[in-house]
Design a protein around this motif. Structure first.
Motif, PDB file in Angstrom:
ATOM      1  N   ARG A   5       0.873  -1.242  -0.019  1.00 39.85           N
ATOM      2  CA  ARG A   5      -0.029   0.059   0.007  1.00 39.85           C
ATOM      3  C   ARG A   5       0.891   1.288   0.113  1.00 39.85           C
ATOM      4  N   LYS A   6       1.553   1.558  -0.979  1.00 34.49           N
ATOM      5  CA  LYS A   6       2.280   2.741  -1.242  1.00 34.49           C
ATOM      6  C   LYS A   6       1.530   3.822  -1.881  1.00 34.49           C
ATOM      7  N   TYR A   7       2.006   4.925  -1.294  1.00 30.34           N
ATOM      8  CA  TYR A   7       1.169   6.113  -1.990  1.00 30.34           C
ATOM      9  C   TYR A   7       2.375   7.280  -2.239  1.00 30.34           C
ATOM     10  N   ARG A   8       1.825   8.030  -3.373  1.00 29.38           N
ATOM     11  CA  ARG A   8       2.759   8.818  -3.845  1.00 29.38           C
ATOM     12  C   ARG A   8       2.316  10.611  -3.364  1.00 29.38           C
ATOM     13  N   VAL A   9       3.378  11.283  -3.017  1.00 30.81           N
ATOM     14  CA  VAL A   9       3.208  12.577  -2.490  1.00 30.81           C
ATOM     15  C   VAL A   9       4.344  13.564  -3.389  1.00 30.81           C
ATOM     16  N   SER A  10       3.930  14.597  -3.349  1.00 26.36           N
ATOM     17  CA  SER A  10       4.777  15.683  -4.182  1.00 26.36           C
ATOM     18  C   SER A  10       5.695  16.432  -2.873  1.00 26.36           C
ATOM     19  N   GLY A  11       6.847  17.088  -3.179  1.00 25.09           N
ATOM     20  CA  GLY A  11       7.426  17.862  -2.575  1.00 25.09           C
ATOM     21  C   GLY A  11       8.701  18.619  -3.428  1.00 25.09           C
ATOM     22  N   ASN A  12       9.456  19.275  -2.420  1.00 23.66           N
ATOM     23  CA  ASN A  12      10.677  19.941  -2.965  1.00 23.66           C
ATOM     24  C   ASN A  12      11.866  19.496  -2.282  1.00 23.66           C
ATOM     25  N   VAL A  13      12.956  19.407  -2.920  1.00 25.71           N
ATOM     26  CA  VAL A  13      14.323  19.002  -2.311  1.00 25.71           C
ATOM     27  C   VAL A  13      14.691  20.029  -1.514  1.00 25.71           C
ATOM     28  N   LEU A  14      15.122  19.835  -0.378  1.00 26.96           N
ATOM     29  CA  LEU A  14      15.836  20.847   0.321  1.00 26.96           C
ATOM     30  C   LEU A  14      17.177  20.652   0.351  1.00 26.96           C
ATOM     31  N   GLU A  15      17.639  19.644   0.289  1.00 26.88           N
ATOM     32  CA  GLU A  15      19.155  19.284   0.326  1.00 26.88           C
ATOM     33  C   GLU A  15      19.620  18.025  -0.293  1.00 26.88           C
ATOM     34  N   ALA A  16      20.819  17.898  -0.718  1.00 31.79           N
ATOM     35  CA  ALA A  16      21.436  16.720  -1.415  1.00 31.79           C
ATOM     36  C   ALA A  16      22.352  15.840  -0.101  1.00 31.79           C
ATOM     37  N   LEU A  17      22.271  14.829   0.165  1.00 30.41           N
ATOM     38  CA  LEU A  17      22.831  14.407   1.362  1.00 30.41           C
ATOM     39  C   LEU A  17      23.952  13.297   0.407  1.00 30.41           C
ATOM     40  N   PRO A  18      24.818  12.768   1.270  1.00 28.96           N
ATOM     41  CA  PRO A  18      25.633  11.711   0.567  1.00 28.96           C
ATOM     42  C   PRO A  18      24.989  10.387   0.546  1.00 28.96           C
ATOM     43  N   ASN A  19      25.482   9.543  -0.443  1.00 26.14           N
ATOM     44  CA  ASN A  19      24.880   8.188  -0.742  1.00 26.14           C
ATOM     45  C   ASN A  19      23.499   8.524  -1.644  1.00 26.14           C
ATOM     46  N   LEU A  20      23.235   9.389  -2.417  1.00 22.47           N
ATOM     47  CA  LEU A  20      21.925   9.522  -2.935  1.00 22.47           C
ATOM     48  C   LEU A  20      20.744   9.420  -2.104  1.00 22.47           C
ATOM     49  N   LEU A  21      20.997  10.337  -0.804  1.00 25.15           N
ATOM     50  CA  LEU A  21      20.055  10.455  -0.294  1.00 25.15           C
ATOM     51  C   LEU A  21      19.422  12.008   0.013  1.00 25.15           C
ATOM     52  N   PHE A  22      18.403  12.457  -0.030  1.00 23.97           N
ATOM     53  CA  PHE A  22      17.670  13.568  -0.357  1.00 23.97           C
ATOM     54  C   PHE A  22      16.847  14.147   0.987  1.00 23.97           C
ATOM     55  N   LYS A  23      16.968  15.358   1.194  1.00 26.69           N
ATOM     56  CA  LYS A  23      16.043  15.786   2.434  1.00 26.69           C
ATOM     57  C   LYS A  23      14.856  16.680   1.478  1.00 26.69           C
ATOM     58  N   VAL A  24      13.717  16.099   1.780  1.00 27.32           N
ATOM     59  CA  VAL A  24      12.407  16.616   0.773  1.00 27.32           C
ATOM     60  C   VAL A  24      11.667  16.999   1.751  1.00 27.32           C
ATOM     61  N   LYS A  25      10.886  18.364   1.444  1.00 33.78           N
ATOM     62  CA  LYS A  25       9.927  18.783   2.198  1.00 33.78           C
ATOM     63  C   LYS A  25       8.548  18.925   1.440  1.00 33.78           C
ATOM     64  N   LEU A  26       7.613  18.049   2.091  1.00 26.50           N
ATOM     65  CA  LEU A  26       6.474  17.554   1.366  1.00 26.50           C
ATOM     66  C   LEU A  26       5.485  18.704   1.289  1.00 26.50           C
ATOM     67  N   LYS A  30       5.724  18.252   6.040  1.00 24.42           N
ATOM     68  CA  LYS A  30       6.589  17.092   6.637  1.00 24.42           C
ATOM     69  C   LYS A  30       7.971  17.204   5.941  1.00 24.42           C
ATOM     70  N   GLU A  31       8.994  16.875   6.653  1.00 21.86           N
ATOM     71  CA  GLU A  31      10.184  16.577   5.965  1.00 21.86           C
ATOM     72  C   GLU A  31      10.613  15.197   6.143  1.00 21.86           C
ATOM     73  N   VAL A  32      10.851  14.775   4.764  1.00 22.32           N
ATOM     74  CA  VAL A  32      11.333  13.356   4.980  1.00 22.32           C
ATOM     75  C   VAL A  32      12.652  13.001   4.263  1.00 22.32           C
ATOM     76  N   LEU A  33      13.368  11.973   4.760  1.00 24.10           N
ATOM     77  CA  LEU A  33      14.682  11.331   3.953  1.00 24.10           C
ATOM     78  C   LEU A  33      14.374  10.525   2.900  1.00 24.10           C
ATOM     79  N   ALA A  34      14.541  10.741   1.648  1.00 25.17           N
ATOM     80  CA  ALA A  34      14.275   9.874   0.660  1.00 25.17           C
ATOM     81  C   ALA A  34      15.512   9.630   0.024  1.00 25.17           C
TER      82      ALA A  34
END
Length: 72
Positions: A5-26, A30-34
């Motif tokens: 049961r996956k769902y999709r939400v939109s947001g903006n990337v706040l910053e790029a982190l190492p190992n292809l991780l990104f901090k995203v503000k939905l 909310k802020e998530v690690l993607a």
């Protein structure tokens, strides 16, 4: 087997982190690690801070997600 049961939400990337991780503000504030989805890695799609993205999330962990689409 349990149904995914996956769902999709939109947001903006706040910053790029190492190992292809990104901090995203939905859009809901909310802020998530993607991390970047496999197909986006294969096709070498670059994500920068300020990009509009679609994040696929699961209800089990609301703080993590997977970037599946980069908007224009």
């Amino acid at each position: 087997m349990a149904q995914d049961r996956k769902y999709r939400v939109s947001g903006n990337v706040l910053e790029a982190l190492p190992n292809l991780l990104f901090k995203v503000k939905l859009d809901d504030g909310k802020e998530v690690l993607a991390h970047l989805a496999g197909k986006m890695r294969i096709f070498k799609i670059k994500i920068l801070a300020g990009d509009r993205v679609t994040v696929e999330m699961t209800p089990y962990d609301e703080r993590r997600g997977r970037i599946v689409y980069r908007g224009k």
